[in-house]
Design a protein around this motif. Structure first.
Motif, PDB file in Angstrom:
ATOM      1  N   SER A 212     -27.740   7.044 -23.233  1.00 35.42           N
ATOM      2  CA  SER A 212     -27.430   7.831 -24.429  1.00 35.42           C
ATOM      3  C   SER A 212     -27.528   9.338 -24.218  1.00 35.42           C
ATOM      4  CB  SER A 212     -28.407   7.446 -25.542  1.00 35.42           C
ATOM      5  OG  SER A 212     -29.737   7.705 -25.123  1.00 35.42           O
ATOM      6  N   LYS A 213     -28.060   9.778 -23.097  1.00 40.33           N
ATOM      7  CA  LYS A 213     -28.250  11.225 -22.929  1.00 40.33           C
ATOM      8  C   LYS A 213     -27.216  11.747 -21.919  1.00 40.33           C
ATOM      9  CE  LYS A 213     -33.007  10.538 -24.366  1.00 40.33           C
ATOM     10  NZ  LYS A 213     -32.778  10.658 -25.801  1.00 40.33           N
TER      11      LYS A 213
ATOM     12  N   ASP B  71     -40.213   6.451 -17.212  1.00 48.05           N
ATOM     13  CA  ASP B  71     -39.105   6.522 -18.174  1.00 48.05           C
ATOM     14  C   ASP B  71     -38.365   7.829 -17.922  1.00 48.05           C
ATOM     15  OD1 ASP B  71     -37.405   6.944 -20.240  1.00 48.05           O
ATOM     16  OD2 ASP B  71     -38.820   6.478 -21.835  1.00 48.05           O
TER      17      ASP B  71
ATOM     18  N   HIS C 274     -34.731  11.701 -19.601  1.00 52.15           N
ATOM     19  CA  HIS C 274     -34.242  13.084 -19.513  1.00 52.15           C
ATOM     20  C   HIS C 274     -34.036  13.579 -18.082  1.00 52.15           C
ATOM     21  CE1 HIS C 274     -34.560  13.917 -23.820  1.00 52.15           C
ATOM     22  NE2 HIS C 274     -35.556  13.053 -23.781  1.00 52.15           N
TER      23      HIS C 274
END
Ligand code: PMP
Length: 396
Positions: free
Chosen positions: A243-244, A211, A214
């Motif tokens: 979304s980041k 995942d 980040h």
């Protein structure tokens, strides 16, 4: 009439949280979530958003989103498999696959539901998942939903992973075994040891799941942690968020075509929840284009991260062992950490405190998320405020 049992449950538990100081109040922004935010009429330097590259307010993305609304409206109108798939969805998925150097990709409505969707579409009660103890909540929930046996692995401890992989595969109890990890751990900013993880996975035939919420847009020229280590063809599931660093909303899996085909017929949020809106998709496509064509924003992000880290370290703050722009400032004591964050806020810096149970007891920290959109002046002001408050509270 509402239920008395429910009311009793709510009153008891809300009071309990409030007494323990664990009841979080929410600050509502009166501005965009850029490098400067406005809360209660006050302008603050924002070091708490995941808008790593500043794309959430980028004019190119805003223009693409506005055009998509004009052309396609505000909602997709159905789930993907009924008729909520616009050509734009296909285009986004093609661009994501290209960006991630994989055969295909599938987009979801959020990173959170992407993990819920993807893990449970492949793993079941006859399987086992080796999960790093610091993995994100959505990974933990996705693992639980799958009903597979969850085997917690000590954080980034490769001996522990190897031992548990050996036990799980040799036990004969499980059909499939998966190893699952964050690419970048967002509380400390450390990077998963993917080369070793992949090596162990090859040795024991584990399914690999990273995942990279980040790491995408941040590492590997933007393509993420897997690319950073040159492992694009060795990781089965590459998860990312829109979304980041991408600055919008949504999540995705990138991987082999067969895997994506399977997720399109078997992952429940894809089948049963309305698809991303035209504006979300168009803005995300534009963001991927921006990232594919230039590394300028990443360079700015890393330069800002290095600058802030150096400034805080020179003042004597403990900034941990971050390997990315994420800059924790470790205070230790929970109450002192919260007070420190509050004082920073009063002086003009918005940086959230993160305490137990999100991080281990006694390692309370104020976490700083510098972005490509911060200016040197903003960072200098931040460092000066840290110095003032740090001295005042005897932290430095
Ligand atoms: N995975 C990780 C590692 C995350 O940090 C987050 C966001 N906090 C998510 C998934 C969820 O992503 P989203 O906010 O897009 O739902």
């Amino acid at each position: 009439m509402s239920s008395n049992t429910l009311q009793q449950f709510l009153t008891t538990n809300l009071n309990d949280l409030k007494e323990k100081g664990l009841y979080n109040t929410i600050d509502s922004l009166e501005s965009a979530n850029g490098p400067i935010i406005k809360i209660d009429g006050r302008e603050l330097i924002n070091l708490s958003s995941n808008n790593y590259l500043g794309l959430a307010t980028d004019e190119r993305l805003k223009e693409a989103a506005t055009k998509a609304i004009t052309d396609f409206g505000v909602g997709a109108g159905a789930v993907r498999t009924i008729n909520g798939t616009l050509k734009l969805h296909d285009e986004l998925e093609e661009k994501l696959a290209e960006f991630k150097h994989t055969e295909a990709a599938i987009a979801y409505q959020s990173g959170f539901n992407c993990n819920m969707a993807a893990i449970s579409a492949v793993m079941d009660k006859n399987d086992a998942i080796l999960s790093d103890e610091l993995n994100h909540a959505s990974i933990i929930d996705g693992c639980r939903l799958s009903k597979a046996k969850i085997i917690r692995v000590k954080h980034s401890d490769m001996d522990d992973l190897r031992q548990k992989a050996k036990e799980a595969t040799e036990s004969g109890l499980y059909n499939k075994v998966m190893v699952i990890t964050d690419g970048v751990f967002s509380m400390d900013g450390d990077i998963a040891k993917l080369p070793e993880i992949v090596q162990i996975a090859e040795e024991f035939d584990l399914i690999t799941y990273v995942d990279d919420a980040h790491g995408s847009g941040v590492l590997g020229n933007g393509a993420g942690t897997v690319k950073h280590f040159g492992l694009s063809d060795k990781v089965d599931f590459q998860i990312g968020t829109l979304s980041k660093a991408i600055g919008v909303v949504g999540g995705y899996v990138a991987g082999k075509k067969d895997l994506i085909d399977w997720l399109k017929v078997r992952s429940r949020p894809f089948l049963f929840s309305t698809s991303l809106t035209p504006a979300d998709i168009a803005a995300s496509i534009k963001a991927v284009e921006v990232l594919s064509n230039s590394t300028e924003l990443q360079e700015k992000l890393w330069a800002n991260g290095d600058y802030l880290k150096k400034g805080l370290k020179e003042l004597g703050f403990d900034i941990g062992e971050s390997e990315t722009p994420i800059t924790p400032c470790i205070i230790g004591d929970e109450v002192k950490t919260q007070e420190f964050s509050k004082r920073l806020n009063e002086e003009g810096v918005y940086a959230k405190s993160i305490v137990f149970p999100t991080v281990p007891q006694g390692t309370g920290r104020v976490r700083n998320m510098p972005t490509a959109a911060h200016t040197k002046e903003m960072l200098d002001k931040t460092i000066a405020i840290y110095q003032k408050v740090g001295k005042e509270m005897n932290i430095i």
